[in-house]
Design a protein around this motif. Structure first.
Motif, PDB file in Angstrom:
ATOM      1  N   THR A   1      38.890  42.996  39.914  1.00 61.01           N
ATOM      2  CA  THR A   1      40.172  42.660  40.537  1.00 61.01           C
ATOM      3  C   THR A   1      40.668  41.319  40.027  1.00 61.01           C
ATOM      4  O   THR A   1      41.863  41.143  39.757  1.00 61.01           O
ATOM      5  CB  THR A   1      40.030  42.620  42.074  1.00 61.01           C
ATOM      6  OG1 THR A   1      39.540  43.870  42.539  1.00 61.01           O
ATOM      7  CG2 THR A   1      41.366  42.320  42.743  1.00 61.01           C
TER       8      THR A   1
ATOM      9  N   GLU B   1      41.929  41.791  36.424  1.00 56.74           N
ATOM     10  CA  GLU B   1      43.187  42.538  36.418  1.00 56.74           C
ATOM     11  C   GLU B   1      44.361  41.680  36.855  1.00 56.74           C
ATOM     12  O   GLU B   1      45.469  41.804  36.316  1.00 56.74           O
ATOM     13  CB  GLU B   1      43.048  43.772  37.320  1.00 56.74           C
ATOM     14  CG  GLU B   1      42.105  44.830  36.727  1.00 56.74           C
ATOM     15  CD  GLU B   1      41.652  45.852  37.746  1.00 56.74           C
ATOM     16  OE1 GLU B   1      41.991  45.689  38.945  1.00 56.74           O
ATOM     17  OE2 GLU B   1      40.949  46.800  37.352  1.00 56.74           O
ATOM     18  N   GLU B   2      44.150  40.793  37.828  1.00 58.83           N
ATOM     19  CA  GLU B   2      45.233  39.916  38.272  1.00 58.83           C
ATOM     20  C   GLU B   2      45.606  38.907  37.196  1.00 58.83           C
ATOM     21  O   GLU B   2      46.788  38.628  36.974  1.00 58.83           O
ATOM     22  CB  GLU B   2      44.842  39.199  39.570  1.00 58.83           C
ATOM     23  CG  GLU B   2      44.871  40.082  40.790  1.00 58.83           C
ATOM     24  CD  GLU B   2      46.227  40.725  41.009  1.00 58.83           C
ATOM     25  OE1 GLU B   2      47.255  40.002  40.976  1.00 58.83           O
ATOM     26  OE2 GLU B   2      46.272  41.953  41.209  1.00 58.83           O
TER      27      GLU B   2
ATOM     28  N   MET C   1      45.302  39.325  34.018  1.00 56.35           N
ATOM     29  CA  MET C   1      45.944  40.056  32.934  1.00 56.35           C
ATOM     30  C   MET C   1      47.418  40.313  33.203  1.00 56.35           C
ATOM     31  O   MET C   1      48.220  40.430  32.268  1.00 56.35           O
ATOM     32  CB  MET C   1      45.206  41.380  32.693  1.00 56.35           C
ATOM     33  CG  MET C   1      43.851  41.200  32.013  1.00 56.35           C
ATOM     34  SD  MET C   1      42.909  42.740  31.887  1.00 56.35           S
ATOM     35  CE  MET C   1      44.049  43.754  30.926  1.00 56.35           C
ATOM     36  N   LYS C   2      47.805  40.382  34.467  1.00 55.84           N
ATOM     37  CA  LYS C   2      49.212  40.617  34.795  1.00 55.84           C
ATOM     38  C   LYS C   2      50.104  39.467  34.323  1.00 55.84           C
ATOM     39  O   LYS C   2      51.311  39.649  34.109  1.00 55.84           O
ATOM     40  CB  LYS C   2      49.374  40.808  36.305  1.00 55.84           C
ATOM     41  CG  LYS C   2      48.781  42.103  36.830  1.00 55.84           C
ATOM     42  CD  LYS C   2      48.920  42.182  38.347  1.00 55.84           C
ATOM     43  CE  LYS C   2      48.297  43.465  38.890  1.00 55.84           C
ATOM     44  NZ  LYS C   2      48.388  43.554  40.372  1.00 55.84           N
ATOM     45  N   ASN C   3      49.504  38.276  34.205  1.00 55.95           N
ATOM     46  CA  ASN C   3      50.271  37.100  33.797  1.00 55.95           C
ATOM     47  C   ASN C   3      49.673  36.429  32.568  1.00 55.95           C
ATOM     48  O   ASN C   3      49.826  35.222  32.384  1.00 55.95           O
ATOM     49  CB  ASN C   3      50.336  36.090  34.957  1.00 55.95           C
ATOM     50  CG  ASN C   3      51.155  36.604  36.118  1.00 55.95           C
ATOM     51  OD1 ASN C   3      52.367  36.767  36.017  1.00 55.95           O
ATOM     52  ND2 ASN C   3      50.494  36.876  37.230  1.00 55.95           N
TER      53      ASN C   3
ATOM     54  N   HIS D   1      49.700  36.169  28.554  1.00 57.78           N
ATOM     55  CA  HIS D   1      50.563  36.474  27.417  1.00 57.78           C
ATOM     56  C   HIS D   1      49.884  36.098  26.105  1.00 57.78           C
ATOM     57  O   HIS D   1      48.944  35.291  26.079  1.00 57.78           O
ATOM     58  CB  HIS D   1      51.891  35.720  27.565  1.00 57.78           C
ATOM     59  CG  HIS D   1      52.561  35.967  28.880  1.00 57.78           C
ATOM     60  ND1 HIS D   1      53.000  37.217  29.273  1.00 57.78           N
ATOM     61  CD2 HIS D   1      52.844  35.122  29.921  1.00 57.78           C
ATOM     62  CE1 HIS D   1      53.534  37.136  30.480  1.00 57.78           C
ATOM     63  NE2 HIS D   1      53.448  35.890  30.896  1.00 57.78           N
TER      64      HIS D   1
ATOM     65  N   SER E   1      43.669  41.207  25.267  1.00 57.54           N
ATOM     66  CA  SER E   1      44.859  40.406  24.984  1.00 57.54           C
ATOM     67  C   SER E   1      44.944  40.180  23.482  1.00 57.54           C
ATOM     68  O   SER E   1      44.036  40.543  22.733  1.00 57.54           O
ATOM     69  CB  SER E   1      44.803  39.068  25.728  1.00 57.54           C
ATOM     70  OG  SER E   1      43.674  38.310  25.315  1.00 57.54           O
TER      71      SER E   1
ATOM     72  N   ARG F   1      45.613  29.169  31.527  1.00 56.52           N
ATOM     73  CA  ARG F   1      45.007  29.855  32.656  1.00 56.52           C
ATOM     74  C   ARG F   1      43.585  29.321  32.859  1.00 56.52           C
ATOM     75  O   ARG F   1      42.804  29.218  31.914  1.00 56.52           O
ATOM     76  CB  ARG F   1      44.932  31.376  32.425  1.00 56.52           C
ATOM     77  CG  ARG F   1      46.281  32.051  32.182  1.00 56.52           C
ATOM     78  CD  ARG F   1      47.101  32.098  33.456  1.00 56.52           C
ATOM     79  NE  ARG F   1      48.381  32.776  33.250  1.00 56.52           N
ATOM     80  CZ  ARG F   1      49.533  32.151  33.014  1.00 56.52           C
ATOM     81  NH1 ARG F   1      49.561  30.819  32.918  1.00 56.52           N
ATOM     82  NH2 ARG F   1      50.650  32.838  32.862  1.00 56.52           N
TER      83      ARG F   1
ATOM     84  N   TYR G   1      43.101  30.784  38.994  1.00 56.65           N
ATOM     85  CA  TYR G   1      42.684  32.004  39.684  1.00 56.65           C
ATOM     86  C   TYR G   1      41.235  31.887  40.155  1.00 56.65           C
ATOM     87  O   TYR G   1      40.368  31.441  39.392  1.00 56.65           O
ATOM     88  CB  TYR G   1      42.744  33.210  38.742  1.00 56.65           C
ATOM     89  CG  TYR G   1      44.111  33.679  38.352  1.00 56.65           C
ATOM     90  CD1 TYR G   1      44.696  34.781  38.971  1.00 56.65           C
ATOM     91  CD2 TYR G   1      44.813  33.044  37.335  1.00 56.65           C
ATOM     92  CE1 TYR G   1      45.948  35.237  38.588  1.00 56.65           C
ATOM     93  CE2 TYR G   1      46.061  33.492  36.948  1.00 56.65           C
ATOM     94  CZ  TYR G   1      46.626  34.591  37.577  1.00 56.65           C
ATOM     95  OH  TYR G   1      47.865  35.050  37.197  1.00 56.65           O
TER      96      TYR G   1
ATOM     97  N   VAL H   1      45.104  38.323  46.951  1.00 62.90           N
ATOM     98  CA  VAL H   1      45.074  39.712  46.489  1.00 62.90           C
ATOM     99  C   VAL H   1      43.827  40.389  47.031  1.00 62.90           C
ATOM    100  O   VAL H   1      42.733  39.812  47.016  1.00 62.90           O
ATOM    101  CB  VAL H   1      45.071  39.785  44.950  1.00 62.90           C
ATOM    102  CG1 VAL H   1      45.051  41.240  44.481  1.00 62.90           C
ATOM    103  CG2 VAL H   1      46.283  39.053  44.385  1.00 62.90           C
TER     104      VAL H   1
END
Length: 301
Positions: free
Chosen positions: A107, A110-111, A113-115, A117, A140, A203, A260, A286
Protein backbone atom coordinates in the motif's frame (compact mmCIF):
# COMPACT_ATOMS: atom_id res chain seq x y z
CA UNK A 1 2.47 -43.41 4.94
CA UNK A 2 4.98 -42.37 7.55
CA UNK A 3 7.69 -39.96 6.42
CA UNK A 4 10.19 -42.02 8.42
CA UNK A 5 9.59 -45.03 6.15
CA UNK A 6 12.52 -45.87 3.91
CA UNK A 7 12.46 -45.46 0.14
CA UNK A 8 10.39 -43.24 -2.07
CA UNK A 9 6.95 -41.86 -1.22
CA UNK A 10 4.09 -40.26 -3.09
CA UNK A 11 4.09 -36.47 -3.29
CA UNK A 12 0.62 -36.12 -1.77
CA UNK A 13 1.44 -38.43 1.14
CA UNK A 14 4.57 -36.43 1.93
CA UNK A 15 2.60 -33.19 1.77
CA UNK A 16 -0.17 -34.51 4.04
CA UNK A 17 2.36 -35.60 6.63
CA UNK A 18 3.93 -32.14 6.52
CA UNK A 19 0.60 -30.37 6.88
CA UNK A 20 -0.26 -32.58 9.85
CA UNK A 21 3.03 -31.84 11.58
CA UNK A 22 2.74 -28.09 11.11
CA UNK A 23 -0.88 -28.12 12.23
CA UNK A 24 0.05 -29.88 15.48
CA UNK A 25 2.79 -27.30 16.01
CA UNK A 26 0.22 -24.50 15.88
CA UNK A 27 1.35 -22.97 12.58
CA UNK A 28 -1.45 -20.70 11.41
CA UNK A 29 -1.34 -21.66 7.73
CA UNK A 30 -0.06 -25.20 8.14
CA UNK A 31 -1.41 -26.61 4.87
CA UNK A 32 -0.15 -23.69 2.79
CA UNK A 33 3.28 -23.68 4.36
CA UNK A 34 3.62 -27.45 4.02
CA UNK A 35 2.84 -27.15 0.31
CA UNK A 36 5.19 -24.24 -0.28
CA UNK A 37 8.05 -25.94 1.51
CA UNK A 38 7.55 -29.12 -0.49
CA UNK A 39 7.47 -27.14 -3.72
CA UNK A 40 10.69 -25.39 -2.70
CA UNK A 41 12.44 -28.68 -1.91
CA UNK A 42 11.23 -30.50 -5.03
CA UNK A 43 11.32 -27.60 -7.49
CA UNK A 44 7.62 -28.09 -8.25
CA UNK A 45 4.56 -25.82 -8.30
CA UNK A 46 1.02 -25.92 -6.94
CA UNK A 47 -0.22 -27.94 -9.90
CA UNK A 48 1.93 -30.87 -8.83
CA UNK A 49 -0.22 -31.51 -5.78
CA UNK A 50 -3.43 -31.10 -7.77
CA UNK A 51 -2.51 -33.10 -10.86
CA UNK A 52 0.54 -35.20 -10.01
CA UNK A 53 -0.04 -36.23 -6.42
CA UNK A 54 1.39 -39.66 -7.16
CA UNK A 55 4.76 -38.19 -8.20
CA UNK A 56 7.56 -39.94 -6.37
CA UNK A 57 9.53 -37.97 -3.79
CA UNK A 58 13.07 -39.22 -3.36
CA UNK A 59 14.57 -40.10 -0.02
CA UNK A 60 16.92 -37.13 -0.31
CA UNK A 61 14.01 -34.77 -0.98
CA UNK A 62 12.10 -36.19 1.98
CA UNK A 63 15.12 -35.74 4.24
CA UNK A 64 15.46 -32.08 3.23
CA UNK A 65 11.73 -31.58 3.67
CA UNK A 66 11.87 -33.00 7.19
CA UNK A 67 14.62 -30.54 8.09
CA UNK A 68 12.56 -27.61 6.83
CA UNK A 69 9.49 -28.86 8.66
CA UNK A 70 11.43 -29.05 11.91
CA UNK A 71 12.52 -25.43 11.50
CA UNK A 72 9.01 -24.29 10.66
CA UNK A 73 7.67 -26.18 13.70
CA UNK A 74 9.95 -23.90 15.73
CA UNK A 75 8.15 -20.95 14.10
CA UNK A 76 11.04 -19.91 11.91
CA UNK A 77 9.33 -17.80 9.22
CA UNK A 78 8.72 -19.63 5.98
CA UNK A 79 10.50 -16.89 4.04
CA UNK A 80 13.70 -17.32 6.05
CA UNK A 81 13.67 -21.00 5.13
CA UNK A 82 13.17 -20.46 1.41
CA UNK A 83 15.28 -17.30 1.43
CA UNK A 84 12.86 -15.21 -0.60
CA UNK A 85 9.58 -13.35 -0.61
CA UNK A 86 7.35 -11.97 -3.34
CA UNK A 87 6.62 -8.24 -3.10
CA UNK A 88 5.07 -5.99 -5.73
CA UNK A 89 5.39 -8.77 -8.27
CA UNK A 90 9.13 -9.07 -7.66
CA UNK A 91 11.17 -11.70 -5.83
CA UNK A 92 13.36 -10.41 -3.00
CA UNK A 93 16.02 -12.22 -1.06
CA UNK A 94 15.39 -12.18 2.70
CA UNK A 95 17.09 -13.57 5.77
CA UNK A 96 16.96 -13.10 9.53
CA UNK A 97 18.72 -9.72 9.22
CA UNK A 98 15.73 -8.06 7.53
CA UNK A 99 11.99 -7.91 8.03
CA UNK A 100 9.93 -10.13 5.77
CA UNK A 101 8.22 -7.81 3.22
CA UNK A 102 4.48 -7.80 3.82
CA UNK A 103 1.50 -7.16 1.60
CA UNK A 104 0.49 -4.24 3.83
CA UNK A 105 3.64 -2.43 2.74
CA UNK A 106 2.58 -2.67 -0.89
CA UNK A 107 0.00 0.00 0.00
CA UNK A 108 2.87 2.35 0.80
CA UNK A 109 4.60 1.66 -2.52
CA UNK A 110 1.37 2.07 -4.46
CA UNK A 111 0.65 5.45 -2.86
CA UNK A 112 4.11 6.77 -3.65
CA UNK A 113 3.78 5.58 -7.24
CA UNK A 114 0.66 7.70 -7.69
CA UNK A 115 2.82 10.80 -7.32
CA UNK A 116 6.14 9.54 -8.66
CA UNK A 117 7.29 11.10 -11.92
CA UNK A 118 10.15 10.35 -14.29
CA UNK A 119 13.55 11.51 -13.12
CA UNK A 120 12.65 11.94 -9.46
CA UNK A 121 15.07 11.20 -6.61
CA UNK A 122 13.91 8.99 -3.77
CA UNK A 123 15.22 8.48 -0.23
CA UNK A 124 14.19 5.28 1.54
CA UNK A 125 14.88 5.61 5.26
CA UNK A 126 15.20 2.31 7.21
CA UNK A 127 15.41 0.45 3.91
CA UNK A 128 15.96 -3.10 5.24
CA UNK A 129 15.82 -5.52 2.31
CA UNK A 130 15.44 -2.58 -0.08
CA UNK A 131 12.07 -3.85 -1.28
CA UNK A 132 10.34 -0.44 -1.12
CA UNK A 133 13.00 1.58 -2.92
CA UNK A 134 13.76 -1.10 -5.49
CA UNK A 135 10.07 -1.61 -6.29
CA UNK A 136 9.68 2.12 -6.88
CA UNK A 137 12.71 2.16 -9.17
CA UNK A 138 11.53 -0.94 -11.01
CA UNK A 139 8.19 0.62 -11.89
CA UNK A 140 9.40 4.12 -12.79
CA UNK A 141 11.60 5.68 -15.47
CA UNK A 142 14.77 7.64 -14.88
CA UNK A 143 14.36 7.74 -11.11
CA UNK A 144 17.26 7.12 -8.72
CA UNK A 145 17.33 6.40 -5.04
CA UNK A 146 19.28 6.16 -1.82
CA UNK A 147 18.51 3.55 0.83
CA UNK A 148 19.67 4.12 4.42
CA UNK A 149 19.81 1.61 7.24
CA UNK A 150 21.65 1.31 10.54
CA UNK A 151 22.30 -2.38 9.96
CA UNK A 152 25.16 -3.20 7.60
CA UNK A 153 23.89 -6.79 7.51
CA UNK A 154 20.51 -5.59 6.25
CA UNK A 155 22.21 -3.44 3.64
CA UNK A 156 24.11 -6.47 2.38
CA UNK A 157 20.73 -8.03 1.60
CA UNK A 158 19.48 -4.82 -0.04
CA UNK A 159 22.58 -4.61 -2.22
CA UNK A 160 22.16 -8.21 -3.33
CA UNK A 161 18.53 -7.54 -4.24
CA UNK A 162 19.65 -4.47 -6.17
CA UNK A 163 22.28 -6.45 -8.05
CA UNK A 164 19.78 -9.14 -8.99
CA UNK A 165 17.20 -6.66 -10.29
CA UNK A 166 19.82 -4.59 -12.06
CA UNK A 167 20.80 -7.61 -14.16
CA UNK A 168 17.39 -7.41 -15.82
CA UNK A 169 17.17 -3.62 -15.75
CA UNK A 170 20.69 -2.15 -16.04
CA UNK A 171 19.46 1.45 -15.93
CA UNK A 172 18.28 1.01 -12.33
CA UNK A 173 20.20 3.51 -10.15
CA UNK A 174 20.45 3.06 -6.38
CA UNK A 175 22.94 3.59 -3.56
CA UNK A 176 22.73 1.96 -0.11
CA UNK A 177 24.36 3.71 2.83
CA UNK A 178 24.92 2.61 6.41
CA UNK A 179 24.20 5.01 9.23
CA UNK A 180 21.77 6.35 11.81
CA UNK A 181 18.99 8.05 9.83
CA UNK A 182 20.09 11.38 8.33
CA UNK A 183 23.52 11.13 9.94
CA UNK A 184 24.30 8.66 7.16
CA UNK A 185 23.67 11.40 4.59
CA UNK A 186 25.52 14.03 6.61
CA UNK A 187 28.61 11.81 6.61
CA UNK A 188 28.50 11.53 2.82
CA UNK A 189 27.90 15.19 2.02
CA UNK A 190 29.34 16.11 -1.34
CA UNK A 191 29.50 12.59 -2.72
CA UNK A 192 27.60 11.89 -5.94
CA UNK A 193 27.76 8.13 -6.61
CA UNK A 194 26.10 7.11 -9.88
CA UNK A 195 24.02 10.29 -9.98
CA UNK A 196 21.69 9.00 -7.27
CA UNK A 197 22.85 11.46 -4.63
CA UNK A 198 21.19 14.83 -5.31
CA UNK A 199 21.57 16.47 -1.89
CA UNK A 200 17.81 16.90 -1.85
CA UNK A 201 15.09 14.45 -2.77
CA UNK A 202 11.67 14.63 -4.35
CA UNK A 203 10.25 11.80 -2.29
CA UNK A 204 11.18 10.42 1.13
CA UNK A 205 9.60 7.11 2.07
CA UNK A 206 9.95 5.06 5.23
CA UNK A 207 8.61 1.97 6.92
CA UNK A 208 10.38 2.61 10.22
CA UNK A 209 10.29 0.54 13.42
CA UNK A 210 6.93 1.43 14.95
CA UNK A 211 6.01 -1.28 17.46
CA UNK A 212 5.84 -0.07 21.06
CA UNK A 213 8.55 -1.67 23.16
CA UNK A 214 5.99 -2.98 25.63
CA UNK A 215 4.13 -4.80 22.85
CA UNK A 216 7.09 -6.71 21.38
CA UNK A 217 6.64 -9.68 23.72
CA UNK A 218 3.01 -10.10 22.63
CA UNK A 219 3.80 -10.51 18.94
CA UNK A 220 3.50 -13.88 17.22
CA UNK A 221 6.62 -16.03 17.74
CA UNK A 222 7.62 -15.81 14.07
CA UNK A 223 8.07 -12.07 14.60
CA UNK A 224 9.30 -11.66 18.17
CA UNK A 225 11.71 -14.60 18.11
CA UNK A 226 13.07 -14.40 14.58
CA UNK A 227 12.71 -11.01 12.90
CA UNK A 228 15.33 -8.35 13.80
CA UNK A 229 14.39 -6.38 16.91
CA UNK A 230 16.13 -3.31 15.50
CA UNK A 231 13.58 -3.20 12.69
CA UNK A 232 10.59 -3.60 15.01
CA UNK A 233 11.13 -1.52 18.15
CA UNK A 234 9.76 2.01 17.86
CA UNK A 235 10.67 2.82 21.46
CA UNK A 236 8.25 3.62 24.28
CA UNK A 237 5.29 4.97 22.30
CA UNK A 238 6.21 3.59 18.87
CA UNK A 239 6.63 7.09 17.46
CA UNK A 240 10.34 7.74 17.98
CA UNK A 241 11.42 7.27 14.38
CA UNK A 242 8.52 9.30 12.98
CA UNK A 243 9.64 12.24 15.10
CA UNK A 244 13.30 11.82 14.23
CA UNK A 245 12.78 11.47 10.48
CA UNK A 246 10.13 14.17 10.20
CA UNK A 247 12.23 16.59 12.25
CA UNK A 248 14.92 16.68 9.56
CA UNK A 249 13.05 15.64 6.43
CA UNK A 250 12.50 19.22 5.25
CA UNK A 251 16.29 19.73 5.03
CA UNK A 252 16.45 16.93 2.46
CA UNK A 253 13.23 17.55 0.52
CA UNK A 254 12.84 19.82 -2.46
CA UNK A 255 9.94 22.24 -2.31
CA UNK A 256 6.83 20.31 -3.17
CA UNK A 257 8.60 17.13 -2.15
CA UNK A 258 6.57 14.51 -0.29
CA UNK A 259 7.16 12.41 2.83
CA UNK A 260 5.45 9.02 3.07
CA UNK A 261 5.22 6.66 6.06
CA UNK A 262 3.88 3.23 6.73
CA UNK A 263 2.18 3.27 10.14
CA UNK A 264 0.61 0.94 12.66
CA UNK A 265 -3.17 0.60 12.58
CA UNK A 266 -3.64 2.99 15.55
CA UNK A 267 -0.99 5.62 14.76
CA UNK A 268 -2.60 7.73 12.02
CA UNK A 269 -3.63 10.66 14.21
CA UNK A 270 -0.29 10.83 16.02
CA UNK A 271 1.84 10.62 12.88
CA UNK A 272 -0.37 13.14 11.05
CA UNK A 273 0.11 15.53 13.96
CA UNK A 274 3.89 15.06 13.84
CA UNK A 275 3.87 15.99 10.15
CA UNK A 276 1.58 18.96 10.73
CA UNK A 277 3.74 20.34 13.54
CA UNK A 278 6.77 20.07 11.25
CA UNK A 279 5.04 22.23 8.64
CA UNK A 280 3.95 19.58 6.16
CA UNK A 281 0.78 20.28 4.22
CA UNK A 282 -1.91 18.27 2.43
CA UNK A 283 -1.63 15.49 4.97
CA UNK A 284 -3.56 12.35 4.05
CA UNK A 285 -4.22 8.98 5.66
CA UNK A 286 -4.63 5.92 3.42
CA UNK A 287 -6.11 2.56 4.39
CA UNK A 288 -4.84 -0.83 3.28
CA UNK A 289 -6.90 -3.62 1.70
CA UNK A 290 -8.01 -4.78 5.15
CA UNK A 291 -9.45 -1.33 5.89
CA UNK A 292 -6.76 -0.43 8.44
CA UNK A 293 -4.95 2.91 8.44
CA UNK A 294 -1.60 2.12 6.81
CA UNK A 295 -0.02 5.19 5.18
CA UNK A 296 0.33 8.83 6.16
CA UNK A 297 1.88 11.40 3.83
CA UNK A 298 2.25 15.13 3.34
CA UNK A 299 4.17 17.60 1.19
CA UNK A 300 6.73 20.29 1.88
CA UNK A 301 5.64 23.82 0.98
Amino acid sequence: MRMEDQGKAAYRAVYEEGASRLGKAGIAEAALDARLLLEYVCGTDRNTLLVHGDREVSEEERARYRLFLAERERHTPLQYLTGEQEFMGLTFKVNEKVLVPRQDTETLVEEVMKNLHDGMRILDMCTGSGCILLSLLQYSNGCAGVGVDLSEEALAVARENYARLKQKRPEMDAVFVQGDLFQALDACAGETPDGAWPGRFDRIVSNPPYIRTSVIDTLMPEVREHEPLMALDGREDGLYFYREITGRAREYLNRGGMLYYEIGYDQAADVAEILEQAGFQGIEVVRDLAGEDRVVYGWRA
